[in-house]
Design an enzyme around this catalytic site. Structure first.
Site, mmCIF file in Angstrom:
data_model
loop_
_atom_site.group_PDB
_atom_site.id
_atom_site.type_symbol
_atom_site.label_atom_id
_atom_site.label_comp_id
_atom_site.label_asym_id
_atom_site.label_seq_id
_atom_site.Cartn_x
_atom_site.Cartn_y
_atom_site.Cartn_z
ATOM 1 N N GLU A 25 15.964 -10.259 -24.889
ATOM 2 C CA GLU A 25 15.344 -8.754 -24.494
ATOM 3 C C GLU A 25 15.567 -7.697 -25.073
ATOM 4 O OE1 GLU A 25 15.995 -8.421 -19.958
ATOM 5 O OE2 GLU A 25 14.829 -10.344 -19.541
ATOM 6 N N ASN A 41 10.606 -13.872 -20.875
ATOM 7 C CA ASN A 41 11.088 -13.538 -19.531
ATOM 8 C C ASN A 41 10.095 -12.945 -18.771
ATOM 9 O OD1 ASN A 41 13.454 -14.912 -20.634
ATOM 10 N ND2 ASN A 41 14.691 -12.800 -20.507
ATOM 11 N N ARG A 78 20.897 -22.155 -20.113
ATOM 12 C CA ARG A 78 20.894 -21.388 -21.169
ATOM 13 C C ARG A 78 21.874 -20.295 -20.762
ATOM 14 N NH1 ARG A 78 17.822 -16.139 -20.421
ATOM 15 N NH2 ARG A 78 17.408 -15.093 -22.688
ATOM 16 N N GLU A 99 13.446 -16.941 -18.640
ATOM 17 C CA GLU A 99 13.916 -16.503 -17.311
ATOM 18 C C GLU A 99 12.879 -16.165 -16.355
ATOM 19 O OE1 GLU A 99 16.277 -12.565 -17.377
ATOM 20 O OE2 GLU A 99 17.484 -13.560 -19.254
ATOM 21 N N TYR A 114 9.204 -11.189 -14.733
ATOM 22 C CA TYR A 114 9.602 -11.015 -13.448
ATOM 23 C C TYR A 114 8.362 -10.332 -12.765
ATOM 24 C CZ TYR A 114 14.526 -12.143 -14.582
ATOM 25 O OH TYR A 114 15.374 -12.830 -14.985
ATOM 26 N N HIS A 130 23.227 -11.126 -25.809
ATOM 27 C CA HIS A 130 22.741 -10.488 -24.418
ATOM 28 C C HIS A 130 23.540 -9.360 -23.945
ATOM 29 C CE1 HIS A 130 20.475 -12.028 -20.509
ATOM 30 N NE2 HIS A 130 21.071 -10.997 -20.259
HETATM 31 O O1 IFM Z 1 19.705 -9.900 -15.063
HETATM 32 C C1 IFM Z 1 18.888 -9.525 -15.813
HETATM 33 C C2 IFM Z 1 19.203 -10.531 -17.210
HETATM 34 O O2 IFM Z 1 20.334 -9.963 -17.921
HETATM 35 C C3 IFM Z 1 18.179 -10.165 -18.165
HETATM 36 N N1 IFM Z 1 16.827 -10.227 -17.502
HETATM 37 C C4 IFM Z 1 16.568 -9.708 -16.302
HETATM 38 C C5 IFM Z 1 17.758 -10.238 -15.275
HETATM 39 C C6 IFM Z 1 17.313 -9.380 -14.034
HETATM 40 O O3 IFM Z 1 17.209 -8.171 -13.986
#
Ligand code: IFM
Length: 463
Positions: free
Chosen positions: A174, A302, A85, A370, A304, A129
């Site tokens: 995002e 995505n 990706r 992600e 985290y 992006h």
């Molecule tokens: O690095 C970023 C990415 O560009 C978009 N999603 C989160 C990642 C980590 O912060």
């Protein structure tokens, strides 16, 4: 899909056609910002503005992927991923944001696609992006409706030239970050702090997605989707009505403000009420929501960390915030272990996000586009990087995705962020997310232990 059987994190098998990938984005890795006709994006301008980025670092060289992509494709092959990706740099392909495509930019992506396919790796292309051509920002940026139209025209032209080799297209990555970090909090490019502009930007990003998706489909694109950054939002004190209201607002402003128009064809009423003091709905025109809510082939998620929020004591204080319509809301920690960015490690939040989207907005195919973690890394004299914490982070999150899959959620793939250590936006090069270590002085690449481990997972198709 193949039945993944019951969930056992120690032996979790994935369906045969499960997508294993690694992800990057153009400005974070390519460098070569002045090469072959590329013009500045908002991130070039922002990173060259003193005080915006850690140590005033820029993406001018980054990983020099523009010149080193053959080595990077070999690394992807070593990882055993089925898909890669990556994003296309709009200012490389269409330097002013409109008009004819730049042949040299096309040649670069064409070579990259051929190299990937030659290694048996399927490209998963993101059209945007965050690197908006600066000239479009100068004309008003995402708060201006015409930017959405320019984006759709760019998407159509790119598909005409590269579509023969790409099956999966993601319009945006995002949009929350583009709109609210870029136009409200001002911590991302273009660095504006105007809540109304941020809400308009969010809508025009959604409209841009819808128009681009329609253009791609008209040209026969097989799989078209969009990627959102999503997170469960909890009240710090569940008994506190004020904290519960803070959580509702932040959930609305981060998750539902995108999920609802995309998958239900309407903005949530409570979110519109929350932002009403900042902006009315006049920027939303008749027909926009029908364009935005055309069926998706997939949704990229995505993830985290999850968010825990409370109502702060001093509403409105503390400087610009991304939470337009939730003034005074603060994020709090629960004391869990954190990654280098101070993000608490909460794999359960991925499970909750996938099951929530499925339950409330599905059915639709989901991909984790992600997931990953920044930690400090060191190359040993023997040339190894022992990044056990990153490996453990990934293992726990892949297990969380499998748990959702085993409960019937149509999770079809998992992409690690990121293939390479890279330019982590306002943090510059201080935060490393890669499966591959990059020495930014020499550009030497070293596969980390997490990368070696991931290669076993991708080949075994099981945890
Ligand atoms: O690095 C970023 C990415 O560009 C978009 N999603 C989160 C990642 C980590 O912060």
């Amino acid at each position: 899909m193949t039945d993944p059987h019951s969930h056992d994190p120690s032996t979790a098998r994935f369906p045969e056609e499960f997508v294993w990938g690694a992800a990057t984005s153009s400005y974070q890795i390519e460098g070569a910002v002045r090469a072959d006709g590329r013009l500045p994006s908002i991130w070039d301008t922002f990173s060259h503005t003193p005080g915006r980025i850690h140590r005033d670092q820029t993406g001018d060289l980054a990983d020099d992927h523009y010149h080193r992509y053959p080595e990077d494709v070999s690394l992807l092959a070593d990882l055993g991923v089925t898909h890669y990706r990556f994003s296309l740099a709009w200012p490389r392909l269409q330097p002013d944001g409109y008009g004819l495509l730049n042949g040299a930019g096309l040649d670069f992506y064409s070579r990259l696609l051929d190299s990937l396919l030659g290694h048996g790796i399927q490209p998963w292309v993101t059209l945007y992006h965050w690197d908006l051509p600066q000239s479009l920002e100068d004309a008003g940026g995402w708060p201006r409706r015409e930017t959405a139209e320019h984006f759709a025209a760019y998407a159509a032209l790119v598909h005409q030239r590269l579509g023969d080799r790409v099956r999966h297209w993601t319009t945006l990555n995002e949009p929350w970050c583009s709109a609210f970090l870029g136009y409200a909090a001002g911590v991302h490019a273009p660095g504006r702090t105007d809540g109304a502009a941020a809400v308009r930007a969010a809508h025009h990003l959604m409209l841009g997605h819808g128009l681009a998706a329609r253009a791609l489909r008209e040209q026969g694109a097989e799989q078209v989707g969009v990627t959102l950054n999503l997170a469960p939002v909890e009240a710090a004190t569940p008994d506190s009505e004020a904290d519960r209201d803070a959580a509702r607002r932040v959930d609305g402003l981060m998750n539902r403000i995108f999920l609802d128009p995309l998958l239900r064809g309407a903005y949530p009423a409570d979110v519109l009420a929350d932002v009403a003091d900042v902006i009315g709905g006049e920027h939303v025109r008749d027909g926009d929501l029908a364009v935005i809510s055309a069926p998706l082939d997939f949704l990229g998620v995505n993830y985290y960390t999850r968010l825990v929020v409370r109502r702060g004591d001093a509403p409105g204080s503390g400087g610009p915030s991304p939470w337009v319509g939730a003034a005074g809301v603060e994020s709090v920690g629960r004391g869990l272990p954190e990654t280098g960015l101070g993000w608490e490690i909460a794999p359960d939040g991925l499970y909750r996000t996938l099951t929530r989207v499925w339950r409330e907005y599905g059915p639709l195919p989901l991909y984790v586009t992600e997931n990953g973690a920044a930690f400090e890394d060191r190359v040993t004299p023997e040339g190894r990087v022992h990044d056990e914490r990153r490996r453990a982070y990934l293992e726990s999150h892949i297990a969380a995705a499998h748990r959702a899959l085993a409960e019937g959620v149509d999770v079809r793939g998992f992409f690690v962020w990121s293939l390479l250590d890279n330019f982590e936006w306002s943090h510059g090069y201080a935060q490393r997310f890669g499966l591959v270590h990059v020495d930014f002085e020499t550009q030497r690449r070293t596969l980390k232990d997490s990368g070696r481990w991931y290669a076993e997972i991708t080949r075994a198709n099981a945890l």
